[in-house]
Write a protein that holds these residues in place. Structure first.
Motif, PDB file in Angstrom:
ATOM      1  N   GLY A  53     -17.718 -11.273  -4.346  1.00  0.00           N
ATOM      2  CA  GLY A  53     -17.277 -10.462  -3.212  1.00  0.00           C
ATOM      3  C   GLY A  53     -18.235 -10.466  -2.035  1.00  0.00           C
ATOM      4  O   GLY A  53     -17.977  -9.842  -1.010  1.00  0.00           O
ATOM      5  N   ASP A  54     -19.360 -11.201  -2.175  1.00  0.00           N
ATOM      6  CA  ASP A  54     -20.353 -11.185  -1.103  1.00  0.00           C
ATOM      7  C   ASP A  54     -20.027 -12.195  -0.008  1.00  0.00           C
ATOM      8  O   ASP A  54     -19.345 -13.196  -0.250  1.00  0.00           O
ATOM      9  N   GLY A  55     -20.568 -11.934   1.177  1.00  0.00           N
ATOM     10  CA  GLY A  55     -20.421 -12.871   2.297  1.00  0.00           C
ATOM     11  C   GLY A  55     -21.510 -13.925   2.241  1.00  0.00           C
ATOM     12  O   GLY A  55     -22.463 -13.836   1.452  1.00  0.00           O
ATOM     13  N   PHE A  56     -21.371 -14.963   3.114  1.00  0.00           N
ATOM     14  CA  PHE A  56     -22.325 -16.074   3.145  1.00  0.00           C
ATOM     15  C   PHE A  56     -22.533 -16.510   4.588  1.00  0.00           C
ATOM     16  O   PHE A  56     -21.567 -16.689   5.351  1.00  0.00           O
ATOM     17  N   LEU A  57     -23.803 -16.683   4.953  1.00  0.00           N
ATOM     18  CA  LEU A  57     -24.164 -17.209   6.277  1.00  0.00           C
ATOM     19  C   LEU A  57     -25.243 -18.258   6.039  1.00  0.00           C
ATOM     20  O   LEU A  57     -26.391 -17.917   5.736  1.00  0.00           O
TER      21      LEU A  57
ATOM     22  N   ALA B 259     -19.524 -19.878   7.933  1.00  0.00           N
ATOM     23  CA  ALA B 259     -19.818 -18.492   7.535  1.00  0.00           C
ATOM     24  C   ALA B 259     -18.586 -17.884   6.859  1.00  0.00           C
ATOM     25  O   ALA B 259     -17.454 -18.263   7.148  1.00  0.00           O
ATOM     26  N   GLU B 260     -18.832 -16.990   5.922  1.00  0.00           N
ATOM     27  CA  GLU B 260     -17.722 -16.325   5.219  1.00  0.00           C
ATOM     28  C   GLU B 260     -18.036 -14.840   5.075  1.00  0.00           C
ATOM     29  O   GLU B 260     -19.117 -14.476   4.600  1.00  0.00           O
ATOM     30  N   ARG B 261     -17.104 -13.995   5.540  1.00  0.00           N
ATOM     31  CA  ARG B 261     -17.295 -12.553   5.385  1.00  0.00           C
ATOM     32  C   ARG B 261     -16.908 -12.160   3.966  1.00  0.00           C
ATOM     33  O   ARG B 261     -15.953 -12.699   3.414  1.00  0.00           O
ATOM     34  N   GLY B 262     -17.641 -11.275   3.323  1.00  0.00           N
ATOM     35  CA  GLY B 262     -17.246 -10.786   2.004  1.00  0.00           C
ATOM     36  C   GLY B 262     -16.684  -9.380   2.134  1.00  0.00           C
ATOM     37  O   GLY B 262     -16.561  -8.839   3.229  1.00  0.00           O
ATOM     38  N   GLU B 263     -16.353  -8.791   1.002  1.00  0.00           N
ATOM     39  CA  GLU B 263     -15.871  -7.399   1.057  1.00  0.00           C
ATOM     40  C   GLU B 263     -16.845  -6.424   0.385  1.00  0.00           C
ATOM     41  O   GLU B 263     -16.621  -5.227   0.356  1.00  0.00           O
ATOM     42  N   SER B 264     -17.976  -6.958  -0.104  1.00  0.00           N
ATOM     43  CA  SER B 264     -18.945  -6.094  -0.804  1.00  0.00           C
ATOM     44  C   SER B 264     -19.903  -5.396   0.158  1.00  0.00           C
ATOM     45  O   SER B 264     -20.630  -4.478  -0.242  1.00  0.00           O
ATOM     46  N   GLY B 265     -19.956  -5.859   1.404  1.00  0.00           N
ATOM     47  CA  GLY B 265     -20.932  -5.332   2.362  1.00  0.00           C
ATOM     48  C   GLY B 265     -22.251  -6.065   2.317  1.00  0.00           C
ATOM     49  O   GLY B 265     -23.153  -5.817   3.122  1.00  0.00           O
ATOM     50  N   ILE B 266     -22.387  -6.999   1.364  1.00  0.00           N
ATOM     51  CA  ILE B 266     -23.622  -7.788   1.246  1.00  0.00           C
ATOM     52  C   ILE B 266     -23.344  -9.224   1.681  1.00  0.00           C
ATOM     53  O   ILE B 266     -22.301  -9.800   1.330  1.00  0.00           O
TER      54      ILE B 266
ATOM     55  N   VAL C  46     -28.624  -9.415   2.621  1.00  0.00           N
ATOM     56  CA  VAL C  46     -28.672  -8.344   3.612  1.00  0.00           C
ATOM     57  C   VAL C  46     -27.424  -7.491   3.470  1.00  0.00           C
ATOM     58  O   VAL C  46     -26.412  -7.931   2.914  1.00  0.00           O
ATOM     59  N   ARG C  47     -27.512  -6.250   3.980  1.00  0.00           N
ATOM     60  CA  ARG C  47     -26.380  -5.337   3.857  1.00  0.00           C
ATOM     61  C   ARG C  47     -25.958  -4.859   5.243  1.00  0.00           C
ATOM     62  O   ARG C  47     -26.768  -4.768   6.148  1.00  0.00           O
ATOM     63  N   GLY C  48     -24.710  -4.555   5.409  1.00  0.00           N
ATOM     64  CA  GLY C  48     -24.188  -4.080   6.688  1.00  0.00           C
ATOM     65  C   GLY C  48     -23.921  -5.279   7.575  1.00  0.00           C
ATOM     66  O   GLY C  48     -23.253  -6.227   7.180  1.00  0.00           O
ATOM     67  N   SER C  49     -24.491  -5.282   8.782  1.00  0.00           N
ATOM     68  CA  SER C  49     -24.263  -6.375   9.727  1.00  0.00           C
ATOM     69  C   SER C  49     -24.817  -7.689   9.188  1.00  0.00           C
ATOM     70  O   SER C  49     -25.778  -7.701   8.412  1.00  0.00           O
ATOM     71  N   ALA C  50     -24.211  -8.807   9.639  1.00  0.00           N
ATOM     72  CA  ALA C  50     -24.760 -10.142   9.319  1.00  0.00           C
ATOM     73  C   ALA C  50     -25.448 -10.696  10.564  1.00  0.00           C
ATOM     74  O   ALA C  50     -25.627 -11.899  10.705  1.00  0.00           O
ATOM     75  N   VAL C  51     -25.850  -9.789  11.460  1.00  0.00           N
ATOM     76  CA  VAL C  51     -26.532 -10.186  12.698  1.00  0.00           C
ATOM     77  C   VAL C  51     -28.019  -9.870  12.580  1.00  0.00           C
ATOM     78  O   VAL C  51     -28.403  -8.730  12.224  1.00  0.00           O
ATOM     79  N   ALA C  52     -28.857 -10.861  12.869  1.00  0.00           N
ATOM     80  CA  ALA C  52     -30.312 -10.661  12.772  1.00  0.00           C
ATOM     81  C   ALA C  52     -30.740  -9.508  13.667  1.00  0.00           C
ATOM     82  O   ALA C  52     -30.292  -9.394  14.800  1.00  0.00           O
ATOM     83  N   GLY C  53     -31.597  -8.660  13.111  1.00  0.00           N
ATOM     84  CA  GLY C  53     -32.071  -7.502  13.866  1.00  0.00           C
ATOM     85  C   GLY C  53     -31.203  -6.280  13.665  1.00  0.00           C
ATOM     86  O   GLY C  53     -31.627  -5.163  13.956  1.00  0.00           O
ATOM     87  N   GLU C  54     -29.960  -6.476  13.158  1.00  0.00           N
ATOM     88  CA  GLU C  54     -29.057  -5.343  12.902  1.00  0.00           C
ATOM     89  C   GLU C  54     -28.867  -5.123  11.409  1.00  0.00           C
ATOM     90  O   GLU C  54     -28.539  -4.035  10.972  1.00  0.00           O
ATOM     91  N   TRP C  55     -29.079  -6.157  10.594  1.00  0.00           N
ATOM     92  CA  TRP C  55     -28.809  -6.029   9.163  1.00  0.00           C
ATOM     93  C   TRP C  55     -29.900  -5.219   8.467  1.00  0.00           C
ATOM     94  O   TRP C  55     -30.991  -5.017   8.997  1.00  0.00           O
ATOM     95  N   GLU C  56     -29.584  -4.759   7.242  1.00  0.00           N
ATOM     96  CA  GLU C  56     -30.576  -4.136   6.356  1.00  0.00           C
ATOM     97  C   GLU C  56     -30.911  -5.169   5.293  1.00  0.00           C
ATOM     98  O   GLU C  56     -30.054  -5.533   4.470  1.00  0.00           O
TER      99      GLU C  56
END
Ligand code: LIP
Length: 264
Positions: free
Chosen positions: A64-68, A74-81, A108-118
């Protein structure tokens, strides 16, 4: 076991397998697959094969995770990771047979944008030296089992690392930045892998690192290593086409930021 520790365990196991594949392919002979933004910006067959291995291992383990990643869609997931992956950071070194390259995997969690992700977990594996650098948020940074700490004292000046982009038109500006920063340095290193430069800052092998124009996958894992080793990392000029990453012990980080702020 916490989520962060689960993720770093998975990342390090995959990074080691992927790094061993990269090392095998290097020994067999590396083939240029394509050039990207400029003639100097290359991708090898091994880059693509290693990223596919990492992507498949992650898909099976955490569907369920995304990949960058650097070399695939790039692939968005639904897990938030999201997994932020550079299969072979230091590609030009790898292609030339210079052993300064690494597999870089971050969760990373939340955003997949550098500087915004956790950032949650990181693994940077250097196949040539078989060194595994890892970090899980809140649990420290390690080289294998040894805990890492950034340097805090630079009485002779800071040992700094930097890098230059693939577009020759950017080199003059980057060299001007180096000239501005050199007065606080004892010397400069240019090893050709942002992930390893950041891992070395975390390990105290460098006092600091700065580079303009990195991609998210170049620094996602290494930045967490530095923070978990007690250092500071900033990504400034984020709205520009070439954001600047600065990493180091708190004092070195501050001094480089102050110089760059005077530059603008
Ligand atoms: C590289 C970085 C390096 C930088 C290079 C390139 P790649 O990443 O690790 O620090 O100076 O220009 O961006 O392309 O080998 O994944």
């Amino acid at each position: 076991m916490s989520l962060e520790l689960e993720l770093v365990d998975l990342a390090s196991r995959i990074a080691r397998e992927a790094g061993d594949l990269a090392r095998l392919r290097r020994a067999e002979g590396v083939h240029l697959a394509a050039t990207k933004s400029t003639l100097a910006d290359i991708v090898t067959d091994a880059d693509r094969e290693v990223e596919m291995l990492i992507r498949e291992r992650l898909r099976v383990a955490r569907p369920g995770d995304g990949f960058l990643g650097e070399e695939s869609e790039a692939e968005r997931g639904e897990s938030g990771i999201t997994w932020v992956v550079d299969p072979i950071d230091g590609t030009v070194n790898y292609a030339y047979g210079i052993p300064s390259y690494a597999v870089s995997i971050a969760a990373v969690r939340g955003s997949a944008v550098a500087g915004e992700w956790e950032a949650l977990a990181a693994a940077v594996y250097a196949p040539a030296s078989a060194e595994m650098f890892t970090a899980a948020t809140g649990h420290g940074a390690f080289l294998e089992e040894a805990r890492l700490s950034v340097t805090t004292e630079t009485p002779a000046g800071a040992l700094l690392a930097t890098g230059f982009g693939y577009d020759p038109a950017t080199h003059d500006g980057d060299l001007a930045t180096v000239r501005r920063i050199m007065p606080i340095a004892r010397d400069l290193r240019r090893a050709g892998s942002a992930a390893l430069d950041l891992a070395f800052v975390a390990a105290g092998r460098l006092d600091g690192y700065f580079e303009r124009g990195l991609k998210p996958w170049d620094h996602a894992a290494g930045a967490l290593l530095v923070v978990e080793a007690g250092g500071s990392v900033s990504l400034i000029d984020r709205d520009s086409t070439r954001p600047m990453l600065i990493a180091g012990g708190t004092e070195v980080h501050r001094r480089v930021i102050d110089i760059l702020r005077d530059e603008t």
